[in-house]
Scaffold this motif. Structure first.
Motif, PDB file in Angstrom:
ATOM      1  N   VAL A  61     -38.880  49.410  46.588  1.00 29.18           N
ATOM      2  CA  VAL A  61     -38.443  48.016  46.722  1.00 29.18           C
ATOM      3  C   VAL A  61     -38.161  47.421  45.337  1.00 29.18           C
ATOM      4  O   VAL A  61     -37.127  46.776  45.124  1.00 29.18           O
ATOM      5  CB  VAL A  61     -39.486  47.181  47.496  1.00 29.18           C
ATOM      6  CG1 VAL A  61     -39.185  45.697  47.409  1.00 29.18           C
ATOM      7  CG2 VAL A  61     -39.556  47.634  48.958  1.00 29.18           C
ATOM      8  N   ASN A  74     -37.253  48.897  42.665  1.00 30.75           N
ATOM      9  CA  ASN A  74     -36.063  49.499  42.060  1.00 30.75           C
ATOM     10  C   ASN A  74     -34.805  49.294  42.905  1.00 30.75           C
ATOM     11  O   ASN A  74     -33.753  49.837  42.596  1.00 30.75           O
ATOM     12  CB  ASN A  74     -36.292  50.995  41.823  1.00 30.75           C
ATOM     13  CG  ASN A  74     -37.222  51.231  40.662  1.00 30.75           C
ATOM     14  OD1 ASN A  74     -36.988  50.745  39.565  1.00 30.75           O
ATOM     15  ND2 ASN A  74     -38.298  51.962  40.905  1.00 30.75           N
ATOM     16  N   ASN A  75     -34.954  48.524  43.989  1.00 25.32           N
ATOM     17  CA  ASN A  75     -33.848  48.233  44.890  1.00 25.32           C
ATOM     18  C   ASN A  75     -33.226  49.490  45.501  1.00 25.32           C
ATOM     19  O   ASN A  75     -32.030  49.553  45.734  1.00 25.32           O
ATOM     20  CB  ASN A  75     -32.780  47.378  44.187  1.00 25.32           C
ATOM     21  CG  ASN A  75     -31.911  46.657  45.190  1.00 25.32           C
ATOM     22  OD1 ASN A  75     -32.339  46.319  46.291  1.00 25.32           O
ATOM     23  ND2 ASN A  75     -30.653  46.436  44.823  1.00 25.32           N
ATOM     24  N   TYR A  76     -34.071  50.497  45.746  1.00 28.34           N
ATOM     25  CA  TYR A  76     -33.599  51.674  46.477  1.00 28.34           C
ATOM     26  C   TYR A  76     -33.454  51.248  47.931  1.00 28.34           C
ATOM     27  O   TYR A  76     -34.347  50.611  48.485  1.00 28.34           O
ATOM     28  CB  TYR A  76     -34.589  52.828  46.378  1.00 28.34           C
ATOM     29  CG  TYR A  76     -34.843  53.332  44.981  1.00 28.34           C
ATOM     30  CD1 TYR A  76     -33.925  53.160  43.951  1.00 28.34           C
ATOM     31  CD2 TYR A  76     -36.015  54.006  44.681  1.00 28.34           C
ATOM     32  CE1 TYR A  76     -34.169  53.635  42.673  1.00 28.34           C
ATOM     33  CE2 TYR A  76     -36.268  54.494  43.404  1.00 28.34           C
ATOM     34  CZ  TYR A  76     -35.338  54.303  42.407  1.00 28.34           C
ATOM     35  OH  TYR A  76     -35.583  54.780  41.150  1.00 28.34           O
ATOM     36  N   GLN A  77     -32.352  51.592  48.562  1.00 26.21           N
ATOM     37  CA  GLN A  77     -32.093  51.113  49.918  1.00 26.21           C
ATOM     38  C   GLN A  77     -32.147  52.187  50.990  1.00 26.21           C
ATOM     39  O   GLN A  77     -32.525  51.904  52.115  1.00 26.21           O
ATOM     40  CB  GLN A  77     -30.740  50.392  49.950  1.00 26.21           C
ATOM     41  CG  GLN A  77     -30.763  49.060  49.235  1.00 26.21           C
ATOM     42  CD  GLN A  77     -31.761  48.104  49.854  1.00 26.21           C
ATOM     43  OE1 GLN A  77     -31.740  47.829  51.051  1.00 26.21           O
ATOM     44  NE2 GLN A  77     -32.686  47.601  49.044  1.00 26.21           N
ATOM     45  N   LYS A 128     -38.064  46.228  54.210  1.00 21.52           N
ATOM     46  CA  LYS A 128     -37.222  45.682  53.137  1.00 21.52           C
ATOM     47  C   LYS A 128     -36.140  46.677  52.710  1.00 21.52           C
ATOM     48  O   LYS A 128     -35.273  46.335  51.914  1.00 21.52           O
ATOM     49  CB  LYS A 128     -38.078  45.298  51.933  1.00 21.52           C
ATOM     50  CG  LYS A 128     -39.036  44.165  52.223  1.00 21.52           C
ATOM     51  CD  LYS A 128     -39.852  43.813  51.010  1.00 21.52           C
ATOM     52  CE  LYS A 128     -40.788  42.660  51.323  1.00 21.52           C
ATOM     53  NZ  LYS A 128     -41.524  42.222  50.131  1.00 21.52           N
TER      54      LYS A 128
END
Length: 137
Positions: free
Chosen positions: A57, A59-62, A99
């Motif tokens: 989350v 590191n904004n890994y999706q 998330k």
């Protein structure tokens, strides 16, 4: 897709514990050894999951695919249910996973999770070193 291998370990049950997290981000490797203090092995497994999700989350890994050698963790994620003792930890993990755009969990044999296992055992040693350092002060 980002692959995340997780493992929690304890030296004793309960005992000094650690989380090992190995992330393969399209060829860019991240390794995390996180001391967890004194807890039971299953608790360490949940904390490894939570710490790994927090890293994803942050590191904004999706799109992530998690791997664990803990059947209990894998089944808890699949069913959305854990025994009362672990329900709060599972709830934290599920909130974090929500998330992410896509989150997968897959059980793998221990032999396929060696990288995370080594990191978790290193975290136990780091945990023990911190305790002995605190006692020296």
């Amino acid at each position: 897709m980002i692959e995340v291998y997780i493992d929690g370990a304890s030296a004793g049950n309960p005992g000094p514990s650690g989380a090992g997290i190995f992330i393969n981000n399209n060829g860019v490797i991240e390794r995390h050894s996180i001391p967890l203090g004194i807890m039971e092995n299953h608790e360490a497994e949940y904390h490894a999951l939570i710490k790994a999700l927090e890293i994803c989350v942050a590191n904004n890994y999706q799109v992530v695919s998690f791997r664990t050698d803990s059947q209990a963790i894998n089944q808890a994620i699949e069913k959305g249910y854990a025994k009362k003792k672990y329900a709060i930890l599972l709830e934290q993990a599920l909130k974090l996973s929500a998330k992410l755009e896509l989150f997968f969990m897959k059980w793998i044999p221990s032999l396929e999770n060696k990288s995370a296992d080594v990191l978790a055992r290193r975290a136990i040693r780091l945990n023990q070193n911190e305790e002995s350092h605190e006692q020296d002060c």
